[in-house]
Design a protein around this motif. Structure first.
Motif, PDB file in Angstrom:
ATOM      1  N   ARG A 236      -2.427   8.486   3.258  1.00 37.75           N
ATOM      2  CA  ARG A 236      -3.282   8.145   2.118  1.00 37.75           C
ATOM      3  C   ARG A 236      -3.571   6.655   2.054  1.00 37.75           C
ATOM      4  N   GLN A 237      -2.608   5.833   2.456  1.00 39.00           N
ATOM      5  CA  GLN A 237      -2.765   4.387   2.363  1.00 39.00           C
ATOM      6  C   GLN A 237      -3.123   3.752   3.702  1.00 39.00           C
ATOM      7  N   PHE A 238      -3.594   4.557   4.646  1.00 35.29           N
ATOM      8  CA  PHE A 238      -3.973   4.018   5.954  1.00 35.29           C
ATOM      9  C   PHE A 238      -5.341   3.351   5.848  1.00 35.29           C
ATOM     10  N   HIS A 239      -5.437   2.122   6.302  1.00 33.83           N
ATOM     11  CA  HIS A 239      -6.706   1.398   6.325  1.00 33.83           C
ATOM     12  C   HIS A 239      -6.945   0.923   7.757  1.00 33.83           C
ATOM     13  N   PRO A 240      -8.029   1.357   8.374  1.00 31.26           N
ATOM     14  CA  PRO A 240      -8.237   1.049   9.799  1.00 31.26           C
ATOM     15  C   PRO A 240      -8.426  -0.430  10.087  1.00 31.26           C
ATOM     16  N   HIS A 241      -8.726  -1.235   9.052  1.00 31.45           N
ATOM     17  CA  HIS A 241      -8.926  -2.660   9.293  1.00 31.45           C
ATOM     18  C   HIS A 241      -7.680  -3.482   8.955  1.00 31.45           C
ATOM     19  N   ASP A 242      -6.545  -2.809   8.679  1.00 34.75           N
ATOM     20  CA  ASP A 242      -5.301  -3.517   8.368  1.00 34.75           C
ATOM     21  C   ASP A 242      -4.304  -3.378   9.512  1.00 34.75           C
ATOM     22  N   THR A 243      -3.425  -4.383   9.626  1.00 33.80           N
ATOM     23  CA  THR A 243      -2.329  -4.311  10.592  1.00 33.80           C
ATOM     24  C   THR A 243      -1.324  -3.254  10.143  1.00 33.80           C
ATOM     25  N   LEU A 244      -0.794  -2.498  11.088  1.00 36.70           N
ATOM     26  CA  LEU A 244       0.223  -1.489  10.798  1.00 36.70           C
ATOM     27  C   LEU A 244       1.575  -2.016  11.264  1.00 36.70           C
TER      28      LEU A 244
END
Length: 681
Positions: A236-244
């Motif tokens: 739900r909180q996955f953002h493709p433009h953020d570092t994981l």
């Protein structure tokens, strides 16, 4: 005497280490104590305490990210004045199944270490801790306890509990030596030397933040030479433009485990640098350069190349080879120089993208004026190099022959960069995230591809023999080839209008007039003698200086915005707004474009503006967001980098409860409609 010897012997015997620990907080589910790694401490020198859990069979506590349910332990310290305590250094957890949910935590015996920095002074160090934790089996029970521990000052030596800290250290994540990327579809790619089927039998990942991935979904690892891919399901909180961020566990074929702290940069899996085999990456670079000869950006330079080929008719084959190799050298050297410049700027932290020089209205105006002057030369208004035309670049150095061919290659690269993205997005992204050698290899192959049609004259002399003999047709061809340059000037004038509006168009148009006057005066000076020659060159110089004086005014003009394609209600791109729309569960279509990107403009007219596409956007409730990269925009540059791109166009469709979809850079109406049809109404 015997008593003295006995006392001495007792002193020399190895005594067991002392245990420095608090009282035990016990329940039917656990026994918890606060322990020390050393039996004493040195004032001002950090040492470690640890909360030790001994859990009954079936019961577990939670990691810093508990997973789909649960909470991690919470610690509240009371320490002497001037002392400080670090956060818990969590060892790698286990995957625990709680009914339909997956949690991350610990079973059995586990130590959670904390680094303590004591103040100066030799008083005993007294630490008091209030802790709470959630312990679960079939039910969950909150527990808490208060602990007090006193550590004397002195020469620090390992305590009896030191092996517990060593065991925890073996499971503490260490910084990863490998490059890691997280793709928009959730594929985690870890690449580097030492990874292969003989060293990695399995791999799995624990995210540091809750909701980043779907913990209930299975993780499948695929290991190849130099890389491992782990299929993660975005949460739900996955953002493709953020570092994981998280912990990666690599298990070797013998069962040993290596625990690594990973910061996966956003972008497609291939952006890790080895996802595309080197040979394939270089092949794509060469093909991309070859296809670049067909792109509109390069068409004006193709006209100059055609004239150069015409000049070679009737020449010695050795001269044909030399001219072709000079042009090829100019192209390759320029591309390698661009690669070096991008590497240098990137290492210095500059957020530049491919083709970003066209984001400057001053640069666009300068290129438009250069092409205009070259067109006037082809039209016969004035001559370069005392009447010997050896390529447009000869104006950069008044030398005959090879210098002109070389600088024609340089000019081809300068005007070609905004057209490379549709064919070179993958190769350039791989180049800029790989080693310096791979980067320069990709740029060199891109240059060879662009120069290939001309360079073939050097490799195949028989083709050169097919060129017709010199004649009047060459003058007609030369004058006719001026018109593609004028057409390019018209396009660049429109680009300036998108960047800085009407005042920018006026400034560039006045520059055309002044440079036209300068070219006319230069032609007059070339034909005149005495005072007429001096006057002609003076007028030409003053007119050229007048054009240059317009450039600072262009740079100071405010940027203009670009809206959505005709008929589509849209809004400007904002990363914060995009995150908000995704959180609301609304579908979003992101269009990253620029006025100087010909492919972007064609896609807009062919694939995004037709009525069926507009109807589909409205029917599906898709929010259209347009990022205008015509002028430098750090937020858009970051979005491109996050998706493994260094240039435009980029099209991303965000659907609720699904991984983002990156569309092809060359769009068709059918492609867009197919992706929109997959959205729920």
């Amino acid at each position: 005497m015997a008593a003295c010897l006995l006392a001495l012997a007792l002193l020399l015997l190895p005594w067991p280490a002392r245990a420095i620990e608090s009282g035990t907080v016990t329940s039917k589910r656990s026994a918890v104590t606060l322990v020390s790694e050393t039996d004493s401490y040195r004032p001002g020198q950090p040492f470690r305490l640890g909360l030790r859990f001994q859990l009954a069979p079936g019961w577990h506590i939670y990691w810093v990210n508990a997973g789909e349910a649960g909470t991690p332990p919470e610690l509240s310290w009371t320490l002497p004045e001037g002392a400080s305590a670090s956060a818990i250094a969590y060892p790698a957890p286990e995957r625990l199944q709680e009914g339909p949910f997956t949690a991350y935590g610990y079973t059995g015996s586990i130590l959670l270490p904390v680094t303590i920095t004591p103040p100066p002074g030799d008083a005993p160090f007294i630490a008091e801790l209030s802790a709470s934790w959630l312990i679960c089996d079939k039910i969950c029970v909150p527990e808490e306890g208060t602990f007090r521990l006193s550590v004397p000052s002195g020469a620090a030596a390992p305590s009896r509990d030191a092996p517990l800290f060593a065991a925890a250290d073996a499971r503490l994540p260490r910084p990863s030596p490998f490059a890691a990327h997280i793709a928009p579809d959730g594929t985690l790619t870890v690449a580097g030397q030492g990874i292969g089927p003989d060293t990695v039998g399995d791999a799995w990942f624990f995210p540091s933040s809750q909701g980043a991935i779907d913990g209930n979904a299975p993780q499948s690892a695929r290991v190849e030479r130099g890389r491992v891919d782990i299929a993660l399901a975005p949460g739900r909180q996955f953002h493709p433009h953020d570092t994981l961020n998280g912990v990666l566990v690599l298990r070797d074929p013998g069962g040993g485990e290596t625990v690594l702290a990973v910061d996966a940069m956003p972008g497609p899996a291939y952006a890790a640098g080895t996802a595309l085999p080197l040979a394939r990456t270089l092949g794509f670079a060469f093909l991309g350069g070859l296809l670049l000869n067909l792109m509109p950006c390069v068409f004006p330079v193709l006209a100059m190349k055609a004239l150069g080929i015409a000049r070679l008719s009737g020449r010695d084959l050795g001269e044909v080879r030399a001219q072709a190799l000079s042009y090829t050298g100019g192209v390759v050297v320029s591309f390698v120089a661009l690669g070096l410049a991008l590497l240098g700027l990137r290492s210095a932290g500059s957020a530049l993208g491919w083709g970003s020089q066209f984001q400057s209205p001053v640069f666009v105006a300068g290129i438009a004026w250069l092409l205009f002057v070259l067109g006037l030369n082809l039209s016969g208004v004035f001559e370069i190099g005392a009447g010997r035309f050896a390529g447009a670049g000869e104006g950069l150095a008044s030398r005959p022959g090879h210098a002109g061919s070389f600088f024609t290659g340089v000019l081809a690269v300068v005007v070609a960069t905004p057209c490379t993205a549709p064919f070179m997005g993958t190769a350039i992204a791989a180049a800029l995230t790989g080693s310096a050698a791979v980067t320069l290899g990709v740029f060199a192959l891109l240059g060879l591809g662009l120069a290939a049609p001309y360079a073939v004259l050097a490799a195949a002399p028989r083709i050169a023999r097919l060129l017709p003999r010199p004649g009047p047709w060459m003058t007609v061809l030369r004058q006719a080839l001026a018109f593609p340059l004028y057409a390019a000037c018209a396009w660049l004038l429109w680009v300036v209008s998108q960047q800085v509006g009407d005042l920018g168009v006026l400034a560039v148009a006045v520059g055309f007039v002044l440079l036209g006057c300068a070219a006319w005066a230069a032609g007059w000076a070339q034909r005149a003698a005495g005072s007429g020659r001096v006057a002609g060159w003076a007028i030409a110089g003053l007119a050229a200086l007048g054009a240059c004086a317009l450039l600072p005014r262009l740079s100071a003009l405010p940027a203009q915005g670009s809206g959505a394609p005709s008929g589509i209600a849209g809004e400007r791109f904002s990363a914060a707004r995009l995150s908000s729309l995704i959180a609301e569960g609304r579908p979003v279509f992101v269009d990253m474009t620029a006025a100087w990107c010909v492919t972007c403009l064609v896609n807009e007219q062919v694939a995004l503006s037709p009525q069926p596409v507009r109807d589909a956007f409205a029917a599906k409730g898709v929010v259209y967001m347009k990022g205008d990269w015509t002028r430098q925009n750090p937020e858009i540059t970051a979005f491109l980098r996050d998706h493994g791109r260094d240039g435009v166009p980029l099209y991303v469709l965000y659907a609720p409860n699904s991984a983002p979809v990156i569309l092809p850079q060359v769009l068709t109406e059918a492609t867009v409609l197919e992706q929109l049809a997959r959205l729920r109404g």
